[in-house]
Design a protein around this motif. Structure first.
Motif, PDB file in Angstrom:
ATOM      1  N   PRO A   1      -2.611  23.724  -8.414  1.00  0.00           N
ATOM      2  CA  PRO A   1      -3.048  24.088  -7.087  1.00  0.00           C
ATOM      3  C   PRO A   1      -1.339  23.609  -6.692  1.00  0.00           C
ATOM      4  CG  PRO A   1      -4.606  25.028  -6.656  1.00  0.00           C
ATOM      5  CD  PRO A   1      -4.617  23.485  -7.500  1.00  0.00           C
ATOM      6  N   ASP A   2      -0.407  23.629  -5.556  1.00  0.00           N
ATOM      7  CA  ASP A   2       0.735  23.196  -5.187  1.00  0.00           C
ATOM      8  C   ASP A   2      -0.620  22.055  -4.084  1.00  0.00           C
ATOM      9  OD1 ASP A   2       3.896  25.209  -5.319  1.00  0.00           O
ATOM     10  OD2 ASP A   2       2.761  23.185  -5.995  1.00  0.00           O
ATOM     11  N   ILE A   3      -1.277  23.160  -3.058  1.00  0.00           N
ATOM     12  CA  ILE A   3      -1.883  22.117  -2.600  1.00  0.00           C
ATOM     13  C   ILE A   3      -2.292  20.814  -2.928  1.00  0.00           C
ATOM     14  CG2 ILE A   3      -3.649  22.251  -0.298  1.00  0.00           C
ATOM     15  CD1 ILE A   3      -0.931  24.281   0.105  1.00  0.00           C
TER      16      ILE A   3
ATOM     17  N   ALA B   1      -7.259  13.559 -12.976  1.00  0.00           N
ATOM     18  CA  ALA B   1      -6.107  13.018 -13.637  1.00  0.00           C
ATOM     19  C   ALA B   1      -4.734  13.593 -13.630  1.00  0.00           C
ATOM     20  CB  ALA B   1      -6.043  11.896 -14.922  1.00  0.00           C
ATOM     21  N   LEU B   2      -5.401  14.949 -13.919  1.00  0.00           N
ATOM     22  CA  LEU B   2      -4.333  15.930 -13.851  1.00  0.00           C
ATOM     23  C   LEU B   2      -3.474  16.865 -12.140  1.00  0.00           C
ATOM     24  CD1 LEU B   2      -3.114  18.324 -16.184  1.00  0.00           C
ATOM     25  CD2 LEU B   2      -5.158  19.736 -14.697  1.00  0.00           C
ATOM     26  N   VAL B   3      -2.668  16.264 -12.443  1.00  0.00           N
ATOM     27  CA  VAL B   3      -1.395  16.518 -11.021  1.00  0.00           C
ATOM     28  C   VAL B   3      -1.109  17.691 -11.187  1.00  0.00           C
ATOM     29  CG1 VAL B   3       0.785  15.645  -9.881  1.00  0.00           C
ATOM     30  CG2 VAL B   3      -0.786  13.893 -11.139  1.00  0.00           C
TER      31      VAL B   3
ATOM     32  N   ASP C   1      -3.033  16.122   3.832  1.00  0.00           N
ATOM     33  CA  ASP C   1      -2.427  16.426   4.245  1.00  0.00           C
ATOM     34  C   ASP C   1      -1.310  17.142   3.233  1.00  0.00           C
ATOM     35  OD1 ASP C   1      -2.445  13.909   3.032  1.00  0.00           O
ATOM     36  OD2 ASP C   1      -0.662  12.737   4.293  1.00  0.00           O
ATOM     37  N   GLY C   2      -1.930  17.491   2.380  1.00  0.00           N
ATOM     38  CA  GLY C   2      -1.670  18.823   1.099  1.00  0.00           C
ATOM     39  C   GLY C   2      -0.486  17.925   0.657  1.00  0.00           C
ATOM     40  N   VAL C   3      -0.743  16.752   0.263  1.00  0.00           N
ATOM     41  CA  VAL C   3      -0.297  15.957  -0.615  1.00  0.00           C
ATOM     42  C   VAL C   3      -1.333  15.907  -2.115  1.00  0.00           C
ATOM     43  CG1 VAL C   3       2.592  15.713   0.587  1.00  0.00           C
ATOM     44  CG2 VAL C   3       0.268  13.995   0.084  1.00  0.00           C
TER      45      VAL C   3
ATOM     46  N   ARG D   1       0.494  -0.974   0.642  1.00  0.00           N
ATOM     47  CA  ARG D   1      -0.464  -0.160   0.332  1.00  0.00           C
ATOM     48  C   ARG D   1       0.849   1.205   0.139  1.00  0.00           C
ATOM     49  NH1 ARG D   1      -2.027  -3.336   4.365  1.00  0.00           N
ATOM     50  NH2 ARG D   1      -1.586  -1.438   5.671  1.00  0.00           N
ATOM     51  N   GLN D   2       1.749   1.350  -0.756  1.00  0.00           N
ATOM     52  CA  GLN D   2       2.955   2.460  -0.995  1.00  0.00           C
ATOM     53  C   GLN D   2       2.461   3.163  -2.091  1.00  0.00           C
ATOM     54  OE1 GLN D   2       7.187   1.078   0.515  1.00  0.00           O
ATOM     55  NE2 GLN D   2       6.944   1.652  -1.598  1.00  0.00           N
ATOM     56  N   ALA D   3       1.989   4.819  -1.982  1.00  0.00           N
ATOM     57  CA  ALA D   3       2.322   5.528  -2.510  1.00  0.00           C
ATOM     58  C   ALA D   3       3.468   6.474  -3.054  1.00  0.00           C
ATOM     59  CB  ALA D   3       0.659   6.035  -2.823  1.00  0.00           C
ATOM     60  N   ILE D   4       3.396   7.548  -3.657  1.00  0.00           N
ATOM     61  CA  ILE D   4       3.668   8.540  -4.572  1.00  0.00           C
ATOM     62  C   ILE D   4       3.340  10.014  -3.719  1.00  0.00           C
ATOM     63  CG2 ILE D   4       4.931  10.071  -6.050  1.00  0.00           C
ATOM     64  CD1 ILE D   4       6.720   8.299  -5.140  1.00  0.00           C
ATOM     65  N   ALA D   5       3.591  10.358  -3.242  1.00  0.00           N
ATOM     66  CA  ALA D   5       2.817  12.223  -2.328  1.00  0.00           C
ATOM     67  C   ALA D   5       3.715  12.708  -3.233  1.00  0.00           C
ATOM     68  CB  ALA D   5       3.173  11.850  -1.026  1.00  0.00           C
ATOM     69  N   ILE D   6       3.277  13.496  -4.004  1.00  0.00           N
ATOM     70  CA  ILE D   6       3.654  14.609  -4.505  1.00  0.00           C
ATOM     71  C   ILE D   6       3.169  15.648  -3.770  1.00  0.00           C
ATOM     72  CG2 ILE D   6       3.483  16.310  -6.426  1.00  0.00           C
ATOM     73  CD1 ILE D   6       2.720  13.736  -8.428  1.00  0.00           C
ATOM     74  N   GLU D   7       4.105  16.060  -3.294  1.00  0.00           N
ATOM     75  CA  GLU D   7       4.133  17.521  -2.862  1.00  0.00           C
ATOM     76  C   GLU D   7       4.338  19.039  -3.410  1.00  0.00           C
ATOM     77  OE1 GLU D   7       7.843  18.214   0.149  1.00  0.00           O
ATOM     78  OE2 GLU D   7       7.695  15.356   0.057  1.00  0.00           O
ATOM     79  N   GLU D   8       4.555  18.865  -4.590  1.00  0.00           N
ATOM     80  CA  GLU D   8       5.007  20.547  -5.342  1.00  0.00           C
ATOM     81  C   GLU D   8       5.669  19.935  -6.633  1.00  0.00           C
ATOM     82  OE1 GLU D   8       8.110  23.972  -5.309  1.00  0.00           O
ATOM     83  OE2 GLU D   8       6.766  23.348  -3.247  1.00  0.00           O
ATOM     84  N   VAL D   9       4.965  20.109  -7.551  1.00  0.00           N
ATOM     85  CA  VAL D   9       5.765  20.805  -8.750  1.00  0.00           C
ATOM     86  C   VAL D   9       6.108  22.078  -9.277  1.00  0.00           C
ATOM     87  CG1 VAL D   9       5.204  20.110 -11.578  1.00  0.00           C
ATOM     88  CG2 VAL D   9       3.813  18.402  -9.902  1.00  0.00           C
ATOM     89  N   ASP D  10       7.337  21.960 -10.286  1.00  0.00           N
ATOM     90  CA  ASP D  10       7.510  23.060 -10.350  1.00  0.00           C
ATOM     91  C   ASP D  10       7.776  22.792 -12.102  1.00  0.00           C
ATOM     92  OD1 ASP D  10       8.187  24.459  -8.922  1.00  0.00           O
ATOM     93  OD2 ASP D  10      10.071  23.379  -8.394  1.00  0.00           O
ATOM     94  N   PHE D  11       7.409  23.795 -13.196  1.00  0.00           N
ATOM     95  CA  PHE D  11       8.042  23.582 -14.771  1.00  0.00           C
ATOM     96  C   PHE D  11       9.141  24.878 -15.093  1.00  0.00           C
ATOM     97  CE2 PHE D  11       3.819  22.500 -13.423  1.00  0.00           C
ATOM     98  CZ  PHE D  11       4.106  21.528 -14.599  1.00  0.00           C
TER      99      PHE D  11
END
Length: 176
Positions: A114-116, A90-92, A121-123, A39-49
């Protein structure tokens, strides 16, 4: 609720747009991080371009050659290489860059989505084994290229069985 299993790390991928109005795609493999059994997932905190020209030291204005709108999106489902509306589940993350030569201005709006990321838990939790990047530029000059490096700040998180199942069901529903 997710529980952080690793420290924060960065995933990066670059997409190169070489023709105006032609979408390009890339993927980021998450298979080493996502594990259904644990039950592991990737928790995305922030995305930069990060937008750049043909080479790292080439001005973007030279590569585009004129007014341009550059769109880049990250999603957790394959949308067939097309730019999606913001209501797509599906958009991250989504970023744009507007080059306006006539008014001598550049407007960057990184991470329209948004980054939030919407989780409590903000991810943004991702249980799929790939992330999909799509980019499109309305202008590319001659043999130049417009590049965008997508930099994702993330960590591995473990989830309860109920939370993992809920995210998996939501992701499957977003596929429709």
């Amino acid at each position: 609720m997710s529980k952080k299993k690793t420290s924060t790390f960065y995933l990066t991928e670059r997409i190169t747009m070489t023709a105006a109005g032609t979408p390009v795609t890339a993927t980021i493999d998450l298979g080493a991080y996502v594990d259904v059994a644990d039950r592991q997932a990737i928790a995305i905190e922030e995305v930069d371009f990060i937008f750049q020209g043909t080479a790292a030291d080439t001005p973007l204005t030279t590569s585009a050659g004129g007014d341009a709108s550059i769109f880049v999106q990250v999603s957790d489902l394959n949308r067939g290489g097309t730019i999606q509306f913001a209501d797509d589940r599906a958009l991250v993350a989504s970023g744009t860059l507007q080059l306006d030569f006539s008014n001598n201005s550049v407007t960057k709006s990184s991470d329209h989505f948004p980054d939030i990321m919407g989780a409590r838990d903000g991810v943004r939790l991702v249980v799929n084994d790939q992330l999909y990047l799509t980019g499109e530029s309305s202008a590319v000059a001659g043999s130049n290229a417009v590049n965008c490096t997508v930099r994702i700040k993330a960590h591995v998180a473990s989830l309860s069985a109920k939370d993992f199942m809920a995210i998996a069901i939501q992701s499957t529903a977003a596929d429709n």
